[in-house]
Design a protein around this motif. Structure first.
Motif, PDB file in Angstrom:
ATOM      1  N   ARG A  80      18.311   2.550   0.326  1.00  0.00           N
ATOM      2  CA  ARG A  80      17.872   3.158  -0.777  1.00  0.00           C
ATOM      3  C   ARG A  80      16.561   2.602  -1.588  1.00  0.00           C
ATOM      4  NH1 ARG A  80      19.005   7.567  -3.398  1.00  0.00           N
ATOM      5  NH2 ARG A  80      20.724   7.693  -2.065  1.00  0.00           N
ATOM      6  N   SER A  81      16.327   1.444  -1.253  1.00  0.00           N
ATOM      7  CA  SER A  81      15.078   0.685  -1.660  1.00  0.00           C
ATOM      8  C   SER A  81      13.995   1.180  -1.147  1.00  0.00           C
ATOM      9  CB  SER A  81      15.326  -0.705  -1.888  1.00  0.00           C
ATOM     10  OG  SER A  81      15.198  -1.286  -0.385  1.00  0.00           O
ATOM     11  N   ARG A  82      13.785   1.477   0.116  1.00  0.00           N
ATOM     12  CA  ARG A  82      12.705   1.880   1.061  1.00  0.00           C
ATOM     13  C   ARG A  82      12.317   3.283   1.082  1.00  0.00           C
ATOM     14  NH1 ARG A  82       8.707  -0.116   0.944  1.00  0.00           N
ATOM     15  NH2 ARG A  82       9.631  -2.170   1.221  1.00  0.00           N
ATOM     16  N   VAL A  83      13.358   4.056   1.459  1.00  0.00           N
ATOM     17  CA  VAL A  83      12.890   5.471   1.713  1.00  0.00           C
ATOM     18  C   VAL A  83      12.463   6.369   0.571  1.00  0.00           C
ATOM     19  CG1 VAL A  83      14.234   7.609   2.452  1.00  0.00           C
ATOM     20  CG2 VAL A  83      15.095   5.579   3.513  1.00  0.00           C
ATOM     21  N   PRO A  84      12.873   6.178  -0.690  1.00  0.00           N
ATOM     22  CA  PRO A  84      11.994   6.908  -1.729  1.00  0.00           C
ATOM     23  C   PRO A  84      10.741   6.482  -1.979  1.00  0.00           C
ATOM     24  CG  PRO A  84      14.210   5.999  -2.659  1.00  0.00           C
ATOM     25  CD  PRO A  84      13.912   5.492  -1.084  1.00  0.00           C
ATOM     26  N   VAL A  85      10.330   5.143  -1.521  1.00  0.00           N
ATOM     27  CA  VAL A  85       8.934   4.801  -1.792  1.00  0.00           C
ATOM     28  C   VAL A  85       8.121   5.315  -0.885  1.00  0.00           C
ATOM     29  CG1 VAL A  85       7.696   2.497  -1.417  1.00  0.00           C
ATOM     30  CG2 VAL A  85       9.841   2.549  -2.652  1.00  0.00           C
ATOM     31  N   TRP A  86       8.726   5.955   0.286  1.00  0.00           N
ATOM     32  CA  TRP A  86       8.156   6.579   1.536  1.00  0.00           C
ATOM     33  C   TRP A  86       7.962   7.900   1.122  1.00  0.00           C
ATOM     34  CZ3 TRP A  86      11.133   4.177   6.121  1.00  0.00           C
ATOM     35  CH2 TRP A  86      10.298   2.720   6.398  1.00  0.00           C
ATOM     36  N   THR A  98      17.331  13.523   1.268  1.00  0.00           N
ATOM     37  CA  THR A  98      16.925  12.674   2.511  1.00  0.00           C
ATOM     38  C   THR A  98      17.549  11.354   2.177  1.00  0.00           C
ATOM     39  OG1 THR A  98      15.303  14.277   2.830  1.00  0.00           O
ATOM     40  CG2 THR A  98      15.446  12.036   4.182  1.00  0.00           C
ATOM     41  N   CYS A  99      17.076  10.913   1.147  1.00  0.00           N
ATOM     42  CA  CYS A  99      17.744   9.468   0.794  1.00  0.00           C
ATOM     43  C   CYS A  99      19.208   9.282   1.070  1.00  0.00           C
ATOM     44  CB  CYS A  99      17.133   9.004  -0.756  1.00  0.00           C
ATOM     45  SG  CYS A  99      15.412   8.780  -0.896  1.00  0.00           S
ATOM     46  N   ASP A 100      19.919  10.203   0.213  1.00  0.00           N
ATOM     47  CA  ASP A 100      21.388  10.183   0.333  1.00  0.00           C
ATOM     48  C   ASP A 100      21.698  10.239   1.815  1.00  0.00           C
ATOM     49  OD1 ASP A 100      21.549  10.150  -2.263  1.00  0.00           O
ATOM     50  OD2 ASP A 100      21.984  12.480  -2.594  1.00  0.00           O
ATOM     51  N   GLU A 113      21.038   7.287   3.749  1.00  0.00           N
ATOM     52  CA  GLU A 113      22.115   5.991   3.243  1.00  0.00           C
ATOM     53  C   GLU A 113      23.389   6.355   3.899  1.00  0.00           C
ATOM     54  OE1 GLU A 113      23.212   3.980  -0.926  1.00  0.00           O
ATOM     55  OE2 GLU A 113      22.391   5.943  -0.779  1.00  0.00           O
ATOM     56  N   LEU A 114      23.761   7.539   4.246  1.00  0.00           N
ATOM     57  CA  LEU A 114      25.133   7.847   4.884  1.00  0.00           C
ATOM     58  C   LEU A 114      25.150   7.548   6.027  1.00  0.00           C
ATOM     59  CD1 LEU A 114      27.979   9.074   4.779  1.00  0.00           C
ATOM     60  CD2 LEU A 114      27.045  11.154   5.102  1.00  0.00           C
ATOM     61  N   VAL A 115      24.225   7.922   6.856  1.00  0.00           N
ATOM     62  CA  VAL A 115      24.079   7.795   8.381  1.00  0.00           C
ATOM     63  C   VAL A 115      23.767   6.309   8.542  1.00  0.00           C
ATOM     64  CG1 VAL A 115      22.223   8.160  10.321  1.00  0.00           C
ATOM     65  CG2 VAL A 115      23.161  10.072   8.700  1.00  0.00           C
ATOM     66  N   MET A 116      23.144   5.461   7.994  1.00  0.00           N
ATOM     67  CA  MET A 116      23.071   3.967   8.019  1.00  0.00           C
ATOM     68  C   MET A 116      24.404   3.506   7.999  1.00  0.00           C
ATOM     69  SD  MET A 116      21.411   1.249   8.797  1.00  0.00           S
ATOM     70  CE  MET A 116      19.718   1.514   8.534  1.00  0.00           C
ATOM     71  N   SER A 117      25.122   3.664   6.814  1.00  0.00           N
ATOM     72  CA  SER A 117      26.363   3.196   6.652  1.00  0.00           C
ATOM     73  C   SER A 117      27.458   3.568   8.077  1.00  0.00           C
ATOM     74  CB  SER A 117      27.275   3.769   5.349  1.00  0.00           C
ATOM     75  OG  SER A 117      28.405   3.426   5.007  1.00  0.00           O
ATOM     76  N   GLU A 118      27.293   4.850   8.368  1.00  0.00           N
ATOM     77  CA  GLU A 118      28.286   5.149   9.394  1.00  0.00           C
ATOM     78  C   GLU A 118      27.883   4.478  10.741  1.00  0.00           C
ATOM     79  OE1 GLU A 118      31.035   6.702   9.070  1.00  0.00           O
ATOM     80  OE2 GLU A 118      30.557   7.306   7.089  1.00  0.00           O
TER      81      GLU A 118
END
Length: 159
Positions: free
Chosen positions: A52-58, A64-66, A69-74
């Protein structure tokens, strides 16, 4: 709509080595962040916060951020639950045109690789890889270092 299929070793190794290096050997338009967390339940939330802290900065959109975040969590949760890892390595890599990779590397001790399953209506778990399949353009796994596995997902953002 067909769901993306699992592809073992379907994409090349990341730039900079088997799990990439923090910005080492990366070409123009490629951004990457690596972080390692203890294999503990509280680390799942920490991994989500890093996304959540990195992807929007890119420059990726909220959807896509959501999804990332879900994919990383899973993927992190699967590594935590299904392997004997003490540490879990995560890699976020953005490539042009508008492609984001989420990778999770465990230290081994689990099954040969991730296997989606059909969860029953009353099951509390077993839906993680189905969620990854639904969110990702592609996903798969490959052998990691020292007997572990790397499970990855490719997310494509709309231009």
């Amino acid at each position: 709509m067909a769901l993306p299929q699992r592809m073992t070793m379907a994409r090349p190794m990341p730039l900079g080595g088997p799990l990439g290096g923090p910005f080492s050997g990366l070409g123009t338009g490629v951004r990457q962040e690596r972080f390692q967390l203890p294999a503990q339940g509280a680390s799942v939330a920490a991994a989500r916060r890093r996304v959540r802290s990195r992807v929007p900065v890119w420059g990726f959109c909220e959807d896509t951020c959501d999804a990332a975040e879900l994919v990383m969590s899973e993927l992190f949760t699967n590594a935590l639950v299904h392997t004997g890892s003490e540490q879990i390595l995560c890699v976020l890599r953005a490539e042009e045109p508008r492609t984001l990779y989420v990778e999770v590397a465990d230290q081994g001790g689990g099954s040969a690789g991730p296997a989606p399953r059909q969860a029953g209506a009353e099951d509390e778990g077993g839906r993680g890889l189905a969620l990854v399949r639904a969110m990702a353009a592609a996903w798969g796994d490959r052998p990691g270092l020292n007997g572990g596995r790397v499970v990855w997902a490719q997310l494509s953002a709309a231009l």
